[in-house]
Scaffold this motif. Structure first.
Motif, PDB file in Angstrom:
ATOM      1  N   GLU A   1       6.832 -15.138  -1.315  1.00  0.00           N
ATOM      2  CA  GLU A   1       5.693 -15.934  -0.842  1.00  0.00           C
ATOM      3  C   GLU A   1       4.568 -15.022  -0.354  1.00  0.00           C
ATOM      4  OE1 GLU A   1       7.081 -20.253   0.885  1.00  0.00           O
ATOM      5  OE2 GLU A   1       7.386 -18.498   2.139  1.00  0.00           O
ATOM      6  N   ARG A   2       4.942 -13.982   0.395  1.00  0.00           N
ATOM      7  CA  ARG A   2       3.946 -13.026   0.895  1.00  0.00           C
ATOM      8  C   ARG A   2       3.266 -12.287  -0.249  1.00  0.00           C
ATOM      9  NH1 ARG A   2       7.586 -11.536   5.021  1.00  0.00           N
ATOM     10  NH2 ARG A   2       8.101  -9.598   3.957  1.00  0.00           N
ATOM     11  N   SER A   3       4.021 -11.994  -1.298  1.00  0.00           N
ATOM     12  CA  SER A   3       3.421 -11.260  -2.414  1.00  0.00           C
ATOM     13  C   SER A   3       2.496 -12.153  -3.247  1.00  0.00           C
ATOM     14  CB  SER A   3       4.498 -10.626  -3.295  1.00  0.00           C
ATOM     15  OG  SER A   3       5.159 -11.603  -4.059  1.00  0.00           O
ATOM     16  N   LEU A   4       2.698 -13.482  -3.192  1.00  0.00           N
ATOM     17  CA  LEU A   4       1.799 -14.394  -3.909  1.00  0.00           C
ATOM     18  C   LEU A   4       0.446 -14.468  -3.209  1.00  0.00           C
ATOM     19  CD1 LEU A   4       4.202 -17.357  -4.791  1.00  0.00           C
ATOM     20  CD2 LEU A   4       3.158 -15.775  -6.400  1.00  0.00           C
ATOM     21  N   GLU A   5       0.480 -14.458  -1.859  1.00  0.00           N
ATOM     22  CA  GLU A   5      -0.755 -14.435  -1.081  1.00  0.00           C
ATOM     23  C   GLU A   5      -0.742 -13.157  -0.267  1.00  0.00           C
ATOM     24  OE1 GLU A   5      -2.126 -17.720   1.325  1.00  0.00           O
ATOM     25  OE2 GLU A   5      -1.466 -19.106  -0.237  1.00  0.00           O
ATOM     26  N   PRO A   6      -1.248 -12.050  -0.823  1.00  0.00           N
ATOM     27  CA  PRO A   6      -1.125 -10.751  -0.159  1.00  0.00           C
ATOM     28  C   PRO A   6      -1.700 -10.734   1.254  1.00  0.00           C
ATOM     29  CG  PRO A   6      -2.128 -10.534  -2.337  1.00  0.00           C
ATOM     30  CD  PRO A   6      -2.042 -11.986  -2.035  1.00  0.00           C
ATOM     31  N   VAL A   7      -1.063  -9.940   2.123  1.00  0.00           N
ATOM     32  CA  VAL A   7      -1.515  -9.837   3.509  1.00  0.00           C
ATOM     33  C   VAL A   7      -2.832  -9.061   3.596  1.00  0.00           C
ATOM     34  CG1 VAL A   7       0.738 -10.051   4.612  1.00  0.00           C
ATOM     35  CG2 VAL A   7      -0.025  -7.818   3.834  1.00  0.00           C
ATOM     36  N   GLY A   8      -3.096  -8.235   2.599  1.00  0.00           N
ATOM     37  CA  GLY A   8      -4.330  -7.455   2.583  1.00  0.00           C
ATOM     38  C   GLY A   8      -4.725  -7.106   1.158  1.00  0.00           C
ATOM     39  N   THR A   9      -5.923  -6.591   0.993  1.00  0.00           N
ATOM     40  CA  THR A   9      -6.377  -6.146  -0.329  1.00  0.00           C
ATOM     41  C   THR A   9      -6.955  -4.743  -0.212  1.00  0.00           C
ATOM     42  OG1 THR A   9      -8.510  -7.187   0.069  1.00  0.00           O
ATOM     43  CG2 THR A   9      -6.937  -8.445  -1.240  1.00  0.00           C
ATOM     44  N   LEU A  10      -6.974  -4.053  -1.326  1.00  0.00           N
ATOM     45  CA  LEU A  10      -7.547  -2.705  -1.352  1.00  0.00           C
ATOM     46  C   LEU A  10      -8.901  -2.754  -2.036  1.00  0.00           C
ATOM     47  CD1 LEU A  10      -4.423  -0.610  -2.370  1.00  0.00           C
ATOM     48  CD2 LEU A  10      -5.500  -0.679  -0.137  1.00  0.00           C
ATOM     49  N   LYS A  11      -9.904  -2.170  -1.380  1.00  0.00           N
ATOM     50  CA  LYS A  11     -11.228  -2.051  -2.002  1.00  0.00           C
ATOM     51  C   LYS A  11     -11.390  -0.604  -2.413  1.00  0.00           C
ATOM     52  CE  LYS A  11     -14.004  -5.832  -0.284  1.00  0.00           C
ATOM     53  NZ  LYS A  11     -15.073  -6.256   0.611  1.00  0.00           N
TER      54      LYS A  11
END
Length: 186
Positions: A74-84
Motif C-alpha cells: 500500500e505504501r509503495s502504491l502511494e509513495p511517502v516521498g518523491t525524488l526531484k
C-alpha cells in the motif's frame, strides 16, 4: 412519406484498465488473507478446543505477516516521498545529476531535503519498495539500505529483504519473520 429518427442511447461504461503488478500483488495478498481467515474461522467453529497452541501461534504469525506485506505494498502504491532530479543544462543523463531533492508532505506542508546525487538509485529502490520516511532518512545518513532481524530505528526488517529475494512469493514465509513478530507482540 415520413421519416423517423431514432436517438442513439449512449451507455456510460467505465473504462477498464489492467492492474499494475503491485496492484495484482496486493489483490493476491488480500485474497490469500481472506481465504486463510475464512478457513481458520471454519476450523475454529467446527472443532472447539482442538486447534493446538502451536498451530494458533503459526496462524497468528502468518496472518500478521500478511497484514505487514499488505501495508508495505500500500505504501509503495502511494509513495511517502518523491525524488526531484536536477540535471546540468548541457546533458540529461543519470551521470550528470547536478542535485537530488527528496520531497515529502508533513503536517500538510511540502518539505524538501537536498540529497547526495550518488544515492539516486538506492533511494529510488527504497521509495519504490514501500520503505517508510524514517527508513529513507536512515538510508540518507548511512548511504545504503540496511536490514535488521529485530526492529531497529530506521532499519528495514530482514524479513522484507527475504520476501523481496523470493520474488514476492505469496506462499513464502520469511525465516526471520517469527522472531520479528514476537518482539512486536510483546
Amino acid at each position: 412519406m415520413t421519416t423517423t429518427t431514432r436517438r442513439r442511447v449512449l451507455t456510460k461504461t467505465e473504462g477498464r484498465r489492467q492492474a499494475t503488478p503491485k496492484e495484482r500483488e496486493l489483490i493476491h495478498l488480500l485474497a490469500n488473507l481472506g481465504c486463510s481467515l475464512a478457513r481458520y474461522g471454519y476450523k475454529h467453529a467446527t472443532s472447539k478446543g482442538e486447534i493446538t497452541a502451536e498451530e494458533r501461534l503459526r496462524l497468528a504469525e502468518w496472518h500478521y505477516l500478511r497484514v505487514q506485506q499488505i501495508r508495505r505494498i500500500e505504501r509503495s502504491l502511494e509513495p511517502v516521498g518523491t525524488l526531484k532530479r536536477v540535471y546540468f543544462k548541457s546533458e540529461l543523463s543519470p551521470r550528470t545529476l547536478k542535485s537530488l531533492k527528496l520531497v515529502w508532505v508533513e503536517d500538510d506542508k511540502e518539505k524538501v531535503k537536498r540529497v547526495d546525487p550518488v544515492l539516486d538509485e538506492v533511494l529510488s529502490l527504497a521509495l519504490d519498495r514501500g520503505d517508510t520516511l524514517k527508513q529513507v532518512f536512515h538510508i540518507i545518513e548511512l548511504g545504503d539500505r540496511t536490514f535488521s532481524a529485530t526492529p531497529e530505528k530506521g532499519k528495514v526488517p530482514l524479513w522484507v529483504q527475504e520476501w523481496e529475494e523470493s520474488g514476492y512469493e505469496v506462499n513464502f514465509f520469511p525465516p526471520s519473520f517469527p522472531a520479528w513478530a514476537n518482539i512486536i507482540d510483546d
